[in-house]
Design an enzyme around this catalytic site. Structure first.
Site, PDB file in Angstrom:
ATOM      1  N   LEU A   1      10.870   1.517   7.285  1.00 42.64           N
ATOM      2  CA  LEU A   1      10.416   1.677   6.050  1.00 42.64           C
ATOM      3  C   LEU A   1      11.108   2.783   5.447  1.00 42.64           C
ATOM      4  CD1 LEU A   1       7.982   1.269   4.202  1.00 42.64           C
ATOM      5  CD2 LEU A   1       6.991   3.069   5.555  1.00 42.64           C
TER       6      LEU A   1
ATOM      7  N   TYR B   1       0.950  -1.123   0.110  1.00 42.45           N
ATOM      8  CA  TYR B   1      -0.077  -0.051  -0.242  1.00 42.45           C
ATOM      9  C   TYR B   1       0.774   1.380   0.102  1.00 42.45           C
ATOM     10  CZ  TYR B   1       0.938   1.077   4.896  1.00 42.45           C
ATOM     11  OH  TYR B   1       1.366   1.420   6.165  1.00 42.45           O
TER      12      TYR B   1
ATOM     13  N   GLU C   1      12.141   3.101  14.426  1.00 41.06           N
ATOM     14  CA  GLU C   1      11.303   4.126  13.714  1.00 41.06           C
ATOM     15  C   GLU C   1       9.837   4.155  14.676  1.00 41.06           C
ATOM     16  OE1 GLU C   1       9.980   3.330   9.929  1.00 41.06           O
ATOM     17  OE2 GLU C   1      10.047   1.306  10.346  1.00 41.06           O
TER      18      GLU C   1
ATOM     19  N   LYS D   1       6.664  -1.738   1.983  1.00 43.31           N
ATOM     20  CA  LYS D   1       5.479  -1.198   2.547  1.00 43.31           C
ATOM     21  C   LYS D   1       4.409  -2.292   2.484  1.00 43.31           C
ATOM     22  CE  LYS D   1       3.185   3.275   3.197  1.00 43.31           C
ATOM     23  NZ  LYS D   1       3.470   3.384   4.543  1.00 43.31           N
TER      24      LYS D   1
END
Length: 294
Positions: A205, A33, A181, A148
């Site tokens: 990511l 996505y 993150e 992702k």
């Protein structure tokens, strides 16, 4: 103006949109996505998001997929929704096939979902002026966070835990004690006049807004350094902030109740916020390309 979905090219209200129970995105999270911010009817950082989408599809060994058609459908959905300021969510699954772990052979048509909705930046804009509290949580996600995918349960659990404590976000800490993150944003921090961030790799990511922040930092004369940091070291940083598609550049005021710096947005964060606004203003002022047609 309102929410609108496009499923495999068919427009409908989101509450009418469905996928078959044998869709591999539903059964396995076998899907990728992207989320783009819409300003003035245009997708911000569009080329970068599409490149990341192509990479995710490749890493998961998806069959050939028509990204140009996807772009045309995105802009058709934006136009029909009448959304000038909003978000566009795109999800591509491996398609519908009898449930088995192996990929369908021969491959089947992917399932494509586009959702466009308005976005009110007012609440986030107010928080950018004050900074936000965050908490730390263990990073329990899978080992390919650079792709992702919709496999987000680890992110969801950490984010829910943060919200229950009244925090804006959860900063994730790996098994060795290093910051990776946050659940849906990148974490950056400032020390001794430079901007720092976790090195890119499978554990984080590839962030489009993080890449923009790196370019903006260098543009305003701030060194940008990739380095690993423990939670205690992050707590001792001069400043820290989150960056993301809808977050933009968000100052972190506290982590686990401990202030970062003086607990207020610092000068480096402010410089990057201003540089972000300037970049966006220049992009909006530039001639837009011919609209894509589906």
């Amino acid at each position: 103006m309102g929410d609108l979905a496009c499923v495999n090219g068919e427009m409908m209200a989101p509450e009418r949109a469905t996928v078959p129970i044998y869709d591999r995105g539903f059964l396995f999270g076998d899907s990728v996505y992207e989320v783009c911010r819409i300003y003035a009817g245009r997708c911000w950082l569009e080329a970068q998001h599409l490149e990341r989408l192509r990479r995710s599809l490749k890493e998961l060994e998806f069959p050939p997929y028509d990204v140009d058609r996807l772009v045309a459908r995105i802009y058709r959905t934006i136009r029909e929704a009448g959304v000038d300021e909003g978000l566009v969510y795109v999800q591509v699954t491996r398609g519908v096939a009898p449930r088995t772990h192996a990929f369908p052979n021969p491959p089947v048509e992917p399932t494509e979902v586009i959702i466009v909705r308005p976005f009110d930046d007012g609440p986030s804009a107010a928080l950018r002026e004050t900074g936000v509290p965050v908490v730390s949580r263990p990073d329990i996600r899978w080992k390919r966070c650079d792709i992702k995918t919709t496999n987000l349960l680890g992110n969801v659990l950490a984010n829910e835990s943060a919200h229950r404590e009244g925090a804006y976000e959860a900063v994730l800490i790996d098994s060795l004690g290093y910051v990776t993150e946050a659940t849906h944003t990148s974490v950056l921090w400032a020390r001794e006049g430079r901007v720092e961030a976790t090195p890119e790799g499978p554990e984080i990511l590839i962030g489009m807004t993080r890449h923009l922040a790196e370019r903006l930092a260098r543009r305003v004369g701030l060194p940008f350094v990739e380095t690993r940091v423990t939670l205690p070291a992050l707590l001792g940083a001069d400043e820290a902030f989150l960056v993301g598609t809808s977050t933009e550049v968000m100052p972190i005021a506290t982590i686990d109740g401990q202030p970062i710096g003086d607990g207020k947005p610092g000068p480096i964060t402010r410089r990057l916020q201003e540089a972000y606004r300037d970049e966006l203003r220049d992009w909006l002022a530039a001639p837009s390309p011919a609209p894509a047609r589906a």
